[in-house]
Design a protein around this motif. Sequence first.
Motif: not given
Lengths: 415, 107
Positions: A299-304, A308, A310, B1-2, B15-16, B20, B52, B54, B56, B70, B72-75
């Motif tokens: 659900g979130f912006n991501n370019y990688t 996830s 889960h 995992m974030l 993340e769970t 977002p 970015h 955002e 949560w 955060r 978005t290119a590397t998390l």
Amino acid sequence: MRRYSVFAIAREAMRHHTGWERAWASPEPRASYDVVIVGAGGHGLATAYYLGKNFGITNVAVIEKGWLGGGNTGRNTTIIRSNYLQDPSAAIYDKALSLYENLSQDLNYNVMFSPRGLLMLAQTHHEVRGYLRTVHANNLQGVKTEWIGPEKVKELVPIINIHGPRYPILGALYQERGGTARHDAVAWGYARACSAMGMHIIQQCEVTGVRSEGGQVTGVDTTKGHIGCKKLGIVVAGHSGQVAAMAGFRLPVESMALQALVSEPIKPCMDVVVMANTVHGYMSQSDKGEMVIGGGTDGFNNYTQRGSFHHIEETLRALIETFPMISRLKMLRQWGGIVDMTGDRSPLISKTPLGNCFINCGWGTGGFKAIPGSGWAMAELVAKGEPGPLAAEFSIDRFKEGRFIDESVAAGVAH
Amino acid sequence: MLILECPHCGIRAEETELAPGGEAHLKRFGPGSSDQEFEDYMFARKNPKGVHFERWRHAYGCGKWFIAARCTATLEVFGTYPAQTAAPPQHIIDAVKTRRPGWEGYK
């Protein structure tokens, strides 16, 4: 281009396969072209192909920062269907499906289109009503789909458990013409056909800037130097926002990761495509025997290009209830692609604030099935400067005017 | 995992536990605004490849909204702060600039 045929195989068998030529050329870029297409994925290559085939425009370059078909074209679950609720979507996806049906002959390249039939399972009463509505809409649109009951589902998919406690099978929307194709072959087939028409496919060439003068694009700066153009088509999926920013405009698009995975190969057990939209699980069996499984987006912006864990777990948890026999399967590979999601989850095939620059993006999680239709419509837009009937509704103006093509609800999220 | 640290309850949540909520610091436009402003507010997003900001929500924790900085290119995560903040606070901007010297700043 030397045609592929049974005689070509026989001829090459006689001379130890020394006569096969490269499927497409890898030329250095010229200083300028009539049309430059950014992005050599399925949609970009199809756009170039139909520019040549339908409009005789062959002074075209397709430039690609990585390798041909290396983005989402090579990362999807290869599902093809056209059972959409809204008229504009049904029209373009059904055009795509019709073109897929004859694509191998048209391109002289085996894209392994397999119209094996496709089921969208209804697992809640809400879905039952939604799909019944879609079936009626499809019949009005001339797209043949039908509603089938749980027994018929079980007959088509013997491995399915129709009595799952959480997600029972209440029926399904069945499109007999739906199926799958070999995703790489679609890109390769279009590339070969484009190259044969004299178009340039330039890989490892990243666009770093878009030059414009007086509201018209004059060319693009790339890692292989400046390339001039009379018209520019931006067909770059997940990175659409990046290229649009170089051209100086913003898009109603967000980029997110979408994952897919395949199991170890097993003997043939399922000869249709099954989509379970309530639980975000999509499964078919490849010719190699792997179960090909797709899930939902993060659900979130991501370019990688990785998602996830889960989400995979959720998808598999639900699929195991629906297909108990896959519970002991090992998963071989998992990957992610970056999908470009618009506000209404429908694509953009549109003019832009720059007069001779056109954009085709926003296919989100459903781009592969649309490739031929998308290329067809985009080619018409680029060639004539105005959208044809297939593309007209997909204009970027719809966000200003409130004319949304609301498939995110209608299609049960999956595309 | 974030993994994001909730600035309200201090828990490092994975993340769970989180939901977002899209781009942060959107300027709201409603009645009386121009069509363009309203369209941009509703649909146009920065969608950057890089730094970015955002929203949560600590959905399965304290339930409160916060904002994460955060990449978005590397998390990579640069920091989090409560959602009741109109613009990125200085310590977050400093944290981003330490790790992204070429960053052009929040726009």
